[in-house]
Design an enzyme around this catalytic site. Structure first.
Site, PDB file in Angstrom:
ATOM      1  N   ASP A 177      -6.225  -4.749  10.957  1.00  0.00           N
ATOM      2  CA  ASP A 177      -7.250  -4.041  11.722  1.00  0.00           C
ATOM      3  C   ASP A 177      -6.934  -4.102  13.218  1.00  0.00           C
ATOM      4  O   ASP A 177      -7.083  -3.116  13.943  1.00  0.00           O
ATOM      5  CB  ASP A 177      -8.632  -4.663  11.483  1.00  0.00           C
ATOM      6  CG  ASP A 177      -9.071  -4.559  10.037  1.00  0.00           C
ATOM      7  OD1 ASP A 177      -8.488  -3.762   9.296  1.00  0.00           O
ATOM      8  OD2 ASP A 177     -10.002  -5.285   9.649  1.00  0.00           O
ATOM      9  N   GLU A 205       0.831  -1.210   0.000  1.00  0.00           N
ATOM     10  CA  GLU A 205       0.000   0.000   0.000  1.00  0.00           C
ATOM     11  C   GLU A 205       0.861   1.254   0.000  1.00  0.00           C
ATOM     12  O   GLU A 205       0.551   2.230  -0.696  1.00  0.00           O
ATOM     13  CB  GLU A 205      -0.925  -0.013   1.218  1.00  0.00           C
ATOM     14  CG  GLU A 205      -2.042  -1.044   1.128  1.00  0.00           C
ATOM     15  CD  GLU A 205      -2.734  -1.295   2.460  1.00  0.00           C
ATOM     16  OE1 GLU A 205      -3.803  -1.917   2.448  1.00  0.00           O
ATOM     17  OE2 GLU A 205      -2.189  -0.888   3.512  1.00  0.00           O
TER      18      GLU A 205
END
Length: 204
Positions: free
Chosen positions: A150, A81
């Site tokens: 997460d 990312e």
């Protein structure tokens, strides 16, 4: 869906966020690339959160324009990312330290964490110094990596809200991820498990 929210849905969501903002010290914005993160969203939500002095942590999507995250205090992409984010900003860069330098220059976060899989995490706190540090992974058994990112950003954001340094918060996030990837399926970690995992690492 990957389409943008219609006006009615957006303002309902904006209203709910406004209700919760006053009673919290931080917020995690998880971008799953579903169309919610657009200029309309970020131009309204990030200033709202800052008005309430919330610490804003972002777990970015590889397909969202990274400039939409400008104003967040913490960015936590993974290696891929981060490479795609700087590519969208006009740079073809693989070096982690240079990637962090670009992200800080263009998006102005206070803190950056790039997760490196089995190599651990690279961290940078511009409020402390400009030195990139790397901490190793602590995972021992891997059954399922679902939800590890997460879990990490949730633990990191909670730790920072409690006064931890970025290094301390990154270690806690690292341990929390180590717990959940040792379970099958999308899993949670509680404080008892986190303490036990930490003690095991330190041979207590």
């Amino acid at each position: 869906t990957k389409s943008e929210l219609d006006d009615e849905s957006f303002y309902r969501m904006f209203g709910r966020i406004s209700e919760f903002a006053a009673g919290h010290s931080g917020v995690v914005l998880e971008d799953y690339g579903t169309g919610i993160f657009n200029s309309n969203f970020t131009q309204k939500i990030i200033p709202l959160l800052k008005e309430h002095n919330l610490f804003i942590s972002v777990d970015p999507s590889r397909i969202t324009d990274p400039l939409l995250y400008k104003g967040a205090h913490l960015l936590k992409p993974n290696r891929l990312e981060s490479e795609l984010m700087v590519k969208q900003l006009g740079y073809n860069e693989k070096n982690i330290e240079k990637i962090m330098e670009i992200l800080v220059d263009k998006l102005e976060p206070e803190k950056v964490i790039i997760t490196l899989g089995g190599e651990g995490m690279a961290i940078l706190d511009t409020k402390v110094d400009k030195t990139v540090q790397t901490i190793p992974t602590v995972a021992r058994e891997v059954f399922d990596v679902s939800g590890a990112g997460d879990t990490a950003i949730s633990a990191i954001a909670a730790s920072l809200a409690c006064g931890a340094t970025l290094t301390e918060a990154a270690w806690i996030g690292n341990c929390a991820s180590g717990v959940v990837i040792g379970k099958k399926g999308t899993a949670l970690v509680n404080q008892t498990e986190l303490q036990a995992y930490y003690d095991k690492l330190n041979h207590k």
